[in-house]
Design a protein around this motif. Structure first.
Motif, mmCIF file in Angstrom:
data_model
loop_
_atom_site.group_PDB
_atom_site.id
_atom_site.type_symbol
_atom_site.label_atom_id
_atom_site.label_comp_id
_atom_site.label_asym_id
_atom_site.label_seq_id
_atom_site.Cartn_x
_atom_site.Cartn_y
_atom_site.Cartn_z
ATOM 1 N N UNK A 19 0.826 -1.212 0.000
ATOM 2 C CA UNK A 19 0.000 0.000 0.000
ATOM 3 C C UNK A 19 0.860 1.261 0.000
ATOM 4 N N UNK A 20 1.892 1.264 0.813
ATOM 5 C CA UNK A 20 2.783 2.426 0.895
ATOM 6 C C UNK A 20 3.523 2.607 -0.431
ATOM 7 N N UNK A 21 4.001 1.505 -0.998
ATOM 8 C CA UNK A 21 4.719 1.565 -2.268
ATOM 9 C C UNK A 21 3.816 2.122 -3.369
ATOM 10 N N UNK A 22 2.587 1.666 -3.440
ATOM 11 C CA UNK A 22 1.652 2.170 -4.451
ATOM 12 C C UNK A 22 1.387 3.661 -4.249
ATOM 13 N N UNK A 34 15.675 10.602 -6.590
ATOM 14 C CA UNK A 34 14.570 9.877 -5.974
ATOM 15 C C UNK A 34 14.972 8.417 -5.778
ATOM 16 N N UNK A 35 14.749 7.912 -4.586
ATOM 17 C CA UNK A 35 15.048 6.506 -4.313
ATOM 18 C C UNK A 35 13.915 5.624 -4.846
ATOM 19 N N UNK A 36 14.182 4.345 -4.940
ATOM 20 C CA UNK A 36 13.216 3.367 -5.421
ATOM 21 C C UNK A 36 12.047 3.248 -4.437
ATOM 22 N N UNK A 37 10.798 3.376 -4.911
ATOM 23 C CA UNK A 37 9.630 3.294 -4.024
ATOM 24 C C UNK A 37 9.553 1.984 -3.223
ATOM 25 N N UNK A 38 10.001 0.891 -3.810
ATOM 26 C CA UNK A 38 9.959 -0.396 -3.100
ATOM 27 C C UNK A 38 10.884 -0.375 -1.882
ATOM 28 N N UNK A 39 12.071 0.174 -2.057
ATOM 29 C CA UNK A 39 13.036 0.278 -0.954
ATOM 30 C C UNK A 39 12.523 1.213 0.132
ATOM 31 N N UNK A 40 11.979 2.349 -0.285
ATOM 32 C CA UNK A 40 11.437 3.321 0.674
ATOM 33 C C UNK A 40 10.267 2.716 1.432
ATOM 34 N N UNK A 41 9.349 2.071 0.721
ATOM 35 C CA UNK A 41 8.175 1.474 1.354
ATOM 36 C C UNK A 41 8.575 0.419 2.382
ATOM 37 N N UNK A 60 -1.976 -0.568 11.949
ATOM 38 C CA UNK A 60 -2.812 -0.492 10.760
ATOM 39 C C UNK A 60 -3.326 0.923 10.521
ATOM 40 N N UNK A 61 -3.661 1.630 11.591
ATOM 41 C CA UNK A 61 -4.122 3.013 11.456
ATOM 42 C C UNK A 61 -3.014 3.903 10.907
ATOM 43 N N UNK A 62 -1.786 3.711 11.385
ATOM 44 C CA UNK A 62 -0.664 4.523 10.891
ATOM 45 C C UNK A 62 -0.388 4.216 9.425
ATOM 46 N N UNK A 63 -0.466 2.952 9.038
ATOM 47 C CA UNK A 63 -0.264 2.586 7.633
ATOM 48 C C UNK A 63 -1.344 3.229 6.767
ATOM 49 N N UNK A 64 -2.597 3.184 7.207
ATOM 50 C CA UNK A 64 -3.684 3.805 6.435
ATOM 51 C C UNK A 64 -3.472 5.310 6.313
ATOM 52 N N UNK A 65 -3.045 5.948 7.405
ATOM 53 C CA UNK A 65 -2.789 7.390 7.388
ATOM 54 C C UNK A 65 -1.680 7.725 6.399
ATOM 55 N N UNK A 66 -0.598 6.964 6.441
ATOM 56 C CA UNK A 66 0.512 7.186 5.511
ATOM 57 C C UNK A 66 0.067 6.961 4.068
ATOM 58 N N UNK A 67 -0.616 5.870 3.830
ATOM 59 C CA UNK A 67 -1.067 5.541 2.480
ATOM 60 C C UNK A 67 -1.974 6.645 1.941
ATOM 61 N N UNK A 70 0.171 9.992 1.401
ATOM 62 C CA UNK A 70 1.159 9.864 0.332
ATOM 63 C C UNK A 70 0.488 9.736 -1.034
ATOM 64 N N UNK A 71 -0.695 9.167 -1.065
ATOM 65 C CA UNK A 71 -1.417 8.965 -2.317
ATOM 66 C C UNK A 71 -2.137 10.232 -2.771
ATOM 67 N N UNK A 72 -2.384 11.155 -1.862
ATOM 68 C CA UNK A 72 -3.135 12.383 -2.147
ATOM 69 C C UNK A 72 -2.477 13.150 -3.306
ATOM 70 N N UNK A 73 -3.211 13.380 -4.414
ATOM 71 C CA UNK A 73 -2.618 14.070 -5.562
ATOM 72 C C UNK A 73 -2.045 15.457 -5.236
ATOM 73 N N UNK A 74 -2.659 16.168 -4.309
ATOM 74 C CA UNK A 74 -2.206 17.523 -3.977
ATOM 75 C C UNK A 74 -1.079 17.533 -2.945
ATOM 76 N N UNK A 75 -0.530 16.361 -2.624
ATOM 77 C CA UNK A 75 0.503 16.290 -1.596
ATOM 78 C C UNK A 75 1.866 15.908 -2.180
ATOM 79 N N UNK A 76 2.208 16.548 -3.287
ATOM 80 C CA UNK A 76 3.494 16.281 -3.944
ATOM 81 C C UNK A 76 4.682 16.574 -3.036
ATOM 82 N N UNK A 77 4.560 17.622 -2.216
ATOM 83 C CA UNK A 77 5.677 18.009 -1.340
ATOM 84 C C UNK A 77 6.017 16.881 -0.374
#
Length: 173
Positions: A19-22, A34-41, A60-67, A70-77
């Motif tokens: 989920x984090x990698x995606x 930029x590092x590899x997303x798989x390594x970072x995840x 699980x709550x922290x993983x959902x929050x991160x996912x 990080x997935x939010x389109x407006x959160x490029x920063x």
């Protein structure tokens, strides 16, 4: 994104990493910083697991929050800070949804907090008999009001350093 109750820890952790990698997006084609997303995840998941020492509700709550953030389109920063290594996995494992939020949402929340601060500091009613207290950076006001203002700042502006008047965010430049 649902977490079936019958998964063992290794399967939950594998799913969390996925989920984090995606959410981090595909590997960069031309950007070498930029590092590899798989390594970072994998590093982020490990840090979240190390913090909670189990795959229970908090993990699980922290993983959902991160996912989500990080997935939010407006959160490029946020995504860029993570992928460039400016935001370490150990810190991500402890950050709240408010700290991870997209910039526009942070500004909206800041505006609401500022408005409430103004109401507490300037529009509250206090006993005229209350002794005044003068503090540099705050001015002079009744002691009860001063206590409320300081408590409000502590609750509403974590990371705000009144001495320097700068907000000290988690994301380093």
């Amino acid at each position: 994104k649902d977490w079936p109750q019958l998964l063992d820890d290794s399967e939950v952790r594998r799913r969390a990493q996925m989920l984090i990698q995606e959410a981090l997006g595909p590997p960069a084609q031309q950007e070498h910083d930029f590092a590899d997303p798989e390594t970072i995840a994998a590093a982020i998941e490990q840090a979240v697991f190390a913090r909670w020492a189990a795959t229970g509700a908090e993990y699980r709550a922290q993983v959902r929050t991160l996912e989500h953030n990080l997935h939010e389109p407006a959160n490029d920063a946020l995504r860029d800070a993570v992928r460039q290594g400016r935001l370490k996995p150990e810190l991500l494992a402890t950050m709240s949804s408010g700290e991870l939020a997209k910039p526009q949402l942070k500004l909206e929340r800041q505006h609401i907090a500022d408005k409430k601060y103004h109401e507490v500091a300037y529009e509250g009613s206090y006993d005229e008999d209350d002794d005044e207290q003068c503090v540099p950076g705050y001015g002079c006001m009744p002691k009860k009001k001063m206590a409320l203002v300081k408590q409000f700042e502590a609750d509403s502006y974590p990371g705000f350093n009144k001495d320097t008047e700068f907000y000290e965010p988690h994301i380093a430049s």
